[in-house]
Design a protein around this motif. Structure first.
Motif, PDB file in Angstrom:
ATOM      1  N   LEU A 109      27.581 -35.811  10.810  1.00 30.17           N
ATOM      2  CA  LEU A 109      27.951 -34.503  11.344  1.00 30.17           C
ATOM      3  C   LEU A 109      27.310 -34.271  12.712  1.00 30.17           C
ATOM      4  O   LEU A 109      26.101 -34.475  12.882  1.00 30.17           O
ATOM      5  N   SER A 110      28.117 -33.848  13.663  1.00 36.27           N
ATOM      6  CA  SER A 110      27.609 -33.362  14.954  1.00 36.27           C
ATOM      7  C   SER A 110      27.766 -31.851  14.969  1.00 36.27           C
ATOM      8  O   SER A 110      28.856 -31.342  14.713  1.00 36.27           O
ATOM      9  N   LEU A 151      32.402 -35.664  11.532  1.00 40.39           N
ATOM     10  CA  LEU A 151      32.811 -34.268  11.649  1.00 40.39           C
ATOM     11  C   LEU A 151      32.069 -33.649  12.828  1.00 40.39           C
ATOM     12  O   LEU A 151      30.923 -34.011  13.117  1.00 40.39           O
ATOM     13  N   ILE A 152      32.711 -32.686  13.482  1.00 43.66           N
ATOM     14  CA  ILE A 152      32.028 -31.928  14.528  1.00 43.66           C
ATOM     15  C   ILE A 152      32.191 -30.446  14.226  1.00 43.66           C
ATOM     16  O   ILE A 152      33.316 -29.957  14.050  1.00 43.66           O
ATOM     17  N   GLY A 211      40.372 -29.887   9.419  1.00 45.78           N
ATOM     18  CA  GLY A 211      39.337 -28.977   9.887  1.00 45.78           C
ATOM     19  C   GLY A 211      38.927 -27.988   8.815  1.00 45.78           C
ATOM     20  O   GLY A 211      39.555 -27.897   7.751  1.00 45.78           O
ATOM     21  N   PHE A 212      37.864 -27.267   9.126  1.00 49.23           N
ATOM     22  CA  PHE A 212      37.265 -26.328   8.182  1.00 49.23           C
ATOM     23  C   PHE A 212      36.832 -25.061   8.932  1.00 49.23           C
ATOM     24  O   PHE A 212      36.424 -25.124  10.089  1.00 49.23           O
ATOM     25  N   SER A 213      36.952 -23.935   8.261  1.00 48.46           N
ATOM     26  CA  SER A 213      36.463 -22.687   8.842  1.00 48.46           C
ATOM     27  C   SER A 213      35.694 -21.942   7.758  1.00 48.46           C
ATOM     28  O   SER A 213      35.790 -22.265   6.576  1.00 48.46           O
ATOM     29  N   ASP A 240      37.576 -32.870  11.893  1.00 45.13           N
ATOM     30  CA  ASP A 240      37.507 -34.329  11.945  1.00 45.13           C
ATOM     31  C   ASP A 240      37.486 -34.699  13.440  1.00 45.13           C
ATOM     32  O   ASP A 240      38.453 -34.462  14.156  1.00 45.13           O
ATOM     33  N   ARG A 241      36.367 -35.262  13.897  1.00 46.33           N
ATOM     34  CA  ARG A 241      36.214 -35.507  15.337  1.00 46.33           C
ATOM     35  C   ARG A 241      37.294 -36.455  15.866  1.00 46.33           C
ATOM     36  O   ARG A 241      37.829 -36.258  16.957  1.00 46.33           O
ATOM     37  N   ARG A 242      37.631 -37.462  15.092  1.00 50.46           N
ATOM     38  CA  ARG A 242      38.645 -38.427  15.547  1.00 50.46           C
ATOM     39  C   ARG A 242      39.998 -37.742  15.737  1.00 50.46           C
ATOM     40  O   ARG A 242      40.729 -38.032  16.683  1.00 50.46           O
ATOM     41  N   LEU A 243      40.329 -36.810  14.855  1.00 52.01           N
ATOM     42  CA  LEU A 243      41.593 -36.087  14.994  1.00 52.01           C
ATOM     43  C   LEU A 243      41.601 -35.269  16.296  1.00 52.01           C
ATOM     44  O   LEU A 243      42.610 -35.262  17.021  1.00 52.01           O
TER      45      LEU A 243
END
Length: 406
Positions: free
Chosen positions: A90-91, A170-171, A200-202, A259-262
């Protein structure tokens, strides 16, 4: 006028809470075994004691159903989703400018989190968007945080810089005017375990304090809250005729993860949105929309919670509503041109929003709530400006900023 914020743990004994002489009520963050399960505002005599029986009675009236749901959830076996996978890295990205004290407050709250073994590794990146205060010194006082300077002024410039610097699977993006809830990291893990293939997540956004009339008014008008139940936003699951154009229902940009790659595959954030003072919004709506249009789900998880420092003055709050209208309609104007397949939903979104603004204005007038009417008019005027070429004007501005920096 101010209200006291009460953290009310309902799985144990309830104790009385005294109000100070200037406190004319209280806001309750109800919890079950640490998890936030509800929020309620209650007017109360200034300086009076709120007895344990009175708090229990309020809890019975407003949180009984949520407590029952939490008890049922506790009785269920843990979800198997995400098991068998190694935990993600995680970043945590914080974009900031000239808010060293609030930044330090946020970093302290991250420092106090219990280690979450589900993450294979965690890094903190602070992107300084040209501060002239002690932002760099504030970062240096936290061993786990890294300072990065982004000279191009604008929040989405800074977010993209964080994206290019990050190494995590993840970022997570946090605004500098929040502090994280004690269960923030565990809540993000829970959301990821429930849907590891989500884009993603919120999470929940609660008030940090209610010490001014503006902060109280904002909460009475709904604040940033999206509820206390997990929601999965994806086609075929979230039944809303405006999906995914109505991306505001997904969450708020002050507390979101991807998802950072996405995000890299999508080209990062649109730097013509969330640019700062000229167009201070729309960037979160745009990235939620593009993640959903990629076919990946977004998951809202209330345990993934932060506490936000709301605007302190009525003038600041009125400008916030103006910026919401501006950002929303700049995003819609952009999306209807870049995504013609959903042109009908974009038109429907504009029609619904104008009708909703009209209904809100009339409700305020009928109640003689002239301040509420002014807030609605400010938001509507912002929307008109947003739809009338603000995105194109912003593109020209950010192109000039980028050219000057190159």
């Amino acid at each position: 006028m101010s209200y006291r914020l009460i953290d009310l743990e309902l799985s144990g004994p309830i104790t009385p809470v005294p109000l100070e002489s200037g406190q004319h009520g209280f806001g309750i963050v109800a919890r079950w075994r640490g998890r936030p399960i509800g929020f309620h505002l209650e007017e109360w005599p200034a300086g009076a004691l709120v007895g344990a029986d009175e708090l229990a009675s309020i809890a019975d009236r407003h949180f009984a159903e949520a407590v029952l749901a939490a008890r049922v959830e506790d009785a269920l076996p843990p979800s198997a989703a995400g098991d068998g996978r190694s935990g993600p890295t995680l970043s945590i990205a914080i974009c900031t400018r000239n808010r060293a004290q609030r930044l330090a407050r946020l970093l302290r709250s991250l420092d106090e989190l219990r280690p979450e073994p589900s993450f294979a590794g965690v890094e903190i990146i602070v992107v300084d968007n040209g501060s002239t205060d002690d932002t760099k010194g504030a970062v240096a006082r936290f061993a786990g945080a890294r300072h990065v300077l982004e000279r191009k002024a604008g929040l989405n410039f800074a977010r993209n810089r964080a994206l290019s610097e990050a190494k995590g699977d993840l970022i997570a993006f946090l605004d500098d005017d929040v502090v994280v809830d004690a269960g923030w990291l565990a809540g993000l893990v829970s959301a990821w375990r429930s849907r590891p293939d989500a884009g993603g997540f919120s999470g929940l956004v609660l008030p940090y304090r209610l010490q001014t009339e503006a902060q109280l008014l904002f909460e009475r008008r709904g604040g940033f809250r999206r509820g206390f139940k997990r929601i999965e936003f994806r086609a075929g699951n979230y039944h809303n005729p405006l999906f995914p154009v109505g991306a505001g229902s997904v969450g708020a940009g002050c507390n979101m993860a991807f998802d950072r790659r996405l995000l890299l595959d999508l080209g990062g954030f649109d730097e013509a949105l969330d640019t700062g003072a000229p167009l201070p919004g729309g960037g979160d709506l745009d990235i939620f929309y593009r993640v959903l249009r990629s076919g990946r789900a977004m998951v809202y998880e209330p345990r993934y919670a932060v506490h936000h420092e709301h605007r302190e003055t009525l003038a600041e709050l009125q400008r916030q509503y103006w910026s919401w209208g501006l950002g929303l309609m700049a995003f819609v104007a952009k999306s209807r041109r870049s995504d013609p397949e959903l042109a009908r939903r974009h038109r429907a979104m504009v029609a619904w929003w104008l009708g909703d603004q009209a209904r809100a204005f009339l409700r305020s007038v009928r109640r003689s709530d002239l301040r509420g009417a002014r807030f609605t008019l400010a938001e509507t005027w912002g929307g008109v400006m947003g739809f009338a070429g603000e995105y194109e004007r912003s593109r020209a501005r950010v192109a000039a900023i980028a050219a000057e920096a190159s």
